[in-house]
Design an enzyme around this catalytic site. Structure first.
Site, PDB file in Angstrom:
ATOM      1  N   HIS A  72      -0.512 -11.165 -22.424  1.00 51.67           N
ATOM      2  CA  HIS A  72      -1.222 -11.681 -21.256  1.00 51.67           C
ATOM      3  C   HIS A  72      -2.736 -11.659 -21.459  1.00 51.67           C
ATOM      4  O   HIS A  72      -3.253 -10.656 -22.206  1.00 51.67           O
ATOM      5  CB  HIS A  72      -0.804 -10.496 -20.106  1.00 51.67           C
ATOM      6  CG  HIS A  72       0.187 -10.767 -19.476  1.00 51.67           C
ATOM      7  ND1 HIS A  72       0.346 -10.139 -18.140  1.00 51.67           N
ATOM      8  CD2 HIS A  72       1.346 -11.325 -19.768  1.00 51.67           C
ATOM      9  CE1 HIS A  72       1.541 -10.471 -17.833  1.00 51.67           C
ATOM     10  NE2 HIS A  72       2.213 -11.138 -18.909  1.00 51.67           N
ATOM     11  N   TYR A 200      -3.674  -8.435  -8.875  1.00 51.61           N
ATOM     12  CA  TYR A 200      -4.152  -7.132  -7.989  1.00 51.61           C
ATOM     13  C   TYR A 200      -4.599  -7.985  -6.629  1.00 51.61           C
ATOM     14  O   TYR A 200      -5.706  -8.472  -6.938  1.00 51.61           O
ATOM     15  CB  TYR A 200      -5.074  -6.657  -8.907  1.00 51.61           C
ATOM     16  CG  TYR A 200      -4.413  -5.885 -10.278  1.00 51.61           C
ATOM     17  CD1 TYR A 200      -3.940  -4.378 -10.044  1.00 51.61           C
ATOM     18  CD2 TYR A 200      -4.672  -6.496 -11.387  1.00 51.61           C
ATOM     19  CE1 TYR A 200      -3.691  -3.892 -11.302  1.00 51.61           C
ATOM     20  CE2 TYR A 200      -4.109  -5.751 -12.314  1.00 51.61           C
ATOM     21  CZ  TYR A 200      -3.600  -4.562 -12.226  1.00 51.61           C
ATOM     22  OH  TYR A 200      -3.185  -3.780 -13.689  1.00 51.61           O
ATOM     23  N   PRO A 292      -2.093   4.597 -11.014  1.00 51.57           N
ATOM     24  CA  PRO A 292      -1.743   3.352 -12.206  1.00 51.57           C
ATOM     25  C   PRO A 292      -2.492   1.835 -11.889  1.00 51.57           C
ATOM     26  O   PRO A 292      -2.056   0.988 -12.561  1.00 51.57           O
ATOM     27  CB  PRO A 292      -0.172   3.118 -11.570  1.00 51.57           C
ATOM     28  CG  PRO A 292      -0.477   3.736  -9.841  1.00 51.57           C
ATOM     29  CD  PRO A 292      -1.267   4.946 -10.238  1.00 51.57           C
ATOM     30  N   LYS A 296      -3.521   2.625 -17.215  1.00 51.28           N
ATOM     31  CA  LYS A 296      -3.837   3.747 -18.289  1.00 51.28           C
ATOM     32  C   LYS A 296      -3.089   4.724 -18.720  1.00 51.28           C
ATOM     33  O   LYS A 296      -3.371   5.429 -19.571  1.00 51.28           O
ATOM     34  CB  LYS A 296      -5.442   4.256 -17.930  1.00 51.28           C
ATOM     35  CG  LYS A 296      -6.241   3.116 -17.879  1.00 51.28           C
ATOM     36  CD  LYS A 296      -6.684   2.368 -19.102  1.00 51.28           C
ATOM     37  CE  LYS A 296      -7.613   1.201 -18.980  1.00 51.28           C
ATOM     38  NZ  LYS A 296      -7.126   0.338 -20.037  1.00 51.28           N
ATOM     39  N   TYR A 383     -10.399  -3.003 -19.066  1.00 57.03           N
ATOM     40  CA  TYR A 383      -8.775  -2.950 -18.819  1.00 57.03           C
ATOM     41  C   TYR A 383      -8.072  -3.129 -20.174  1.00 57.03           C
ATOM     42  O   TYR A 383      -7.092  -2.523 -20.215  1.00 57.03           O
ATOM     43  CB  TYR A 383      -8.648  -4.367 -17.993  1.00 57.03           C
ATOM     44  CG  TYR A 383      -7.100  -4.528 -17.481  1.00 57.03           C
ATOM     45  CD1 TYR A 383      -6.930  -3.926 -16.174  1.00 57.03           C
ATOM     46  CD2 TYR A 383      -6.056  -5.102 -18.213  1.00 57.03           C
ATOM     47  CE1 TYR A 383      -5.796  -4.129 -15.603  1.00 57.03           C
ATOM     48  CE2 TYR A 383      -5.038  -5.073 -17.829  1.00 57.03           C
ATOM     49  CZ  TYR A 383      -4.723  -4.645 -16.584  1.00 57.03           C
ATOM     50  OH  TYR A 383      -3.397  -4.819 -15.850  1.00 57.03           O
TER      51      TYR A 383
END
Length: 390
Positions: A72, A200, A292, A296, A383
């Site tokens: 990704h 998200y 979550p 991580k 991220y």
């Protein structure tokens, strides 16, 4: 029985540590409370940082990740049904890999079997002893028989509820915790993902996440009360609520189907300090928990394994500097990830006492991310994972 290192916990962090130490010529025994089938049945997230992939390759278990993992190069954020993309690759030249934690564990078990590494499943009543001496040992019960393993070091990879952290005296151990007033309702379905990257979504009705395992296996989440009964969330209700919260373009193309797994997980941020005491060292969830939202959890456990495996290998080469500084070095990276996960969670979720003003602030912060190259680069850096120190 005697070995150099006993690892309590046969999840991915314990198995990975065992494999790295095995490749360095060190002897380990892994003690797992559950059966292998139970461990393999756990459904967990699967966004792997590049540092995690690199360490799995170093351990010799990266072949399937390379062929079956999904690279990704970015992710989508949304507010009030409108989204935008953050491109990790163009911003900082890095990516993440989507590959299920269950598959990581499967690969590590296969490596243990190939190498003849000792993994003892169904080990009950595991208990460390004499941690402040030079001769620690671990006792456990297997099939009704008591056993003892003498060793040099004991590693606690046994999770938040495990026995290891509890061995550190209360006057030494400091615990920092934030409990979030909601959970994640997760559904696994044999349907094609609604997006080729994660979405998200912030919404006035609550947070939502669209993720995937493979081309025909999707994982979706909704913010929900942590104590909500699962039977309340029949499949039709779940899919209707998901559509309300995600971008309109995704809602229009969402493919639904029967859920094959459904659960609600509470959210917390937690850190225990120090991560070492005497001959005991803590790894992963035994020492820290993150919500979550920032993906991580497993990645932080792997960074602990990086620092600790290097420290143990150097110890047996005559250098104790890494052993002495393990806790401080691991915690420095842990707290940075704790901060990012807390910030991302706070920005994306609706809190019980949240006002219309608070919702507007969240939407403005997400808009700032959309419009600021610098803000996106900072998000991407955190991220995809901060680098491991040597």
């Amino acid at each position: 029985m005697r070995t150099q290192i006993v690892i309590i916990g046969g999840g991915p962090s314990g198995l990975l540590l065992s494999q790295l130490l095995h490749k360095a010529g060190l002897d380990t025994v892994v003690l797992e409370r559950q059966s292998r089938a139970h461990v393999m049945g756990r459904i967990r997230a699967g966004v792997l940082e590049q540092g995690t992939v690199d360490l799995l390759n170093k351990a010799g278990v990266g072949q399937r990740i390379a062929t079956e993992g999904y690279i990704h190069t970015g992710t989508y954020l949304a507010a009030q049904n409108r989204g935008f993309r953050i491109n990790f690759e163009s911003l900082i030249g890095k990516t993440v890999t989507v590959y299920g934690q269950t598959e990581v564990t499967r690969d590590l078990y296969a490596a243990c079997d190939r190498n003849g590494s000792v993994v003892i499943d169904n080990a009950a009543h595991v208990m460390p002893h004499d941690l402040e001496t030079g001769h620690p040992y671990v006792s456990y019960n297997k099939d009704g028989h008591n056993h003892r393993i003498d060793c040099d070091f004991i590693i606690g990879c046994d999770g938040f509820h495990g026995v290891s952290r509890k061995q550190i005296p209360s006057q030494i151990l400091k615990e920092y915790e934030k409990i979030y007033p909601f959970g994640w309702l997760g559904v696994l379905s044999e349907t094609p993902p609604v997006s080729d990257e994660l979405i998200y979504a912030n919404h006035s009705r609550g947070f939502a996440l669209c993720s995937m395992r493979n081309d025909n296996l999707s994982r979706y989440y909704l913010q929900a009360p942590a104590d909500d009964p699962l039977e309340k969330w029949e499949d039709g209700m779940f899919w209707d609520e998901l559509r309300r919260r995600i971008p309109e373009s995704a809602a229009d193309t969402l493919v639904t189907g029967p859920s094959i797994e459904k659960s609600i997980a509470p959210l917390r941020s937690f850190v225990a300090e120090p991560m070492q005491w005497g001959r005991l060292f803590l790894v992963g969830d035994a020492a820290h928990i993150v919500p979550p939202t920032g993906a991580k959890g497993l990645n932080l456990a792997v960074s602990d394994v990086h620092y600790l495996s290097n420290a143990l290998i150097r110890h047996y080469q005559g250098d104790d500097e890494g052993i002495d500084t393990y806790s401080a070095r691991a915690l420095a990276r842990v707290w940075k990830a704790i901060r990012f996960s807390w910030w991302f969670t706070t920005m994306m979720h609706r809190f019980p006492d949240q006002s219309a003003f608070d919702q507007k602030i969240q939407e403005s912060e997400i808009l700032h991310l959309e419009q600021s190259h610098v803000a996106q680069a900072s998000f991407a850096e955190n991220y995809v994972g901060l680098p491991f120190e040597p």
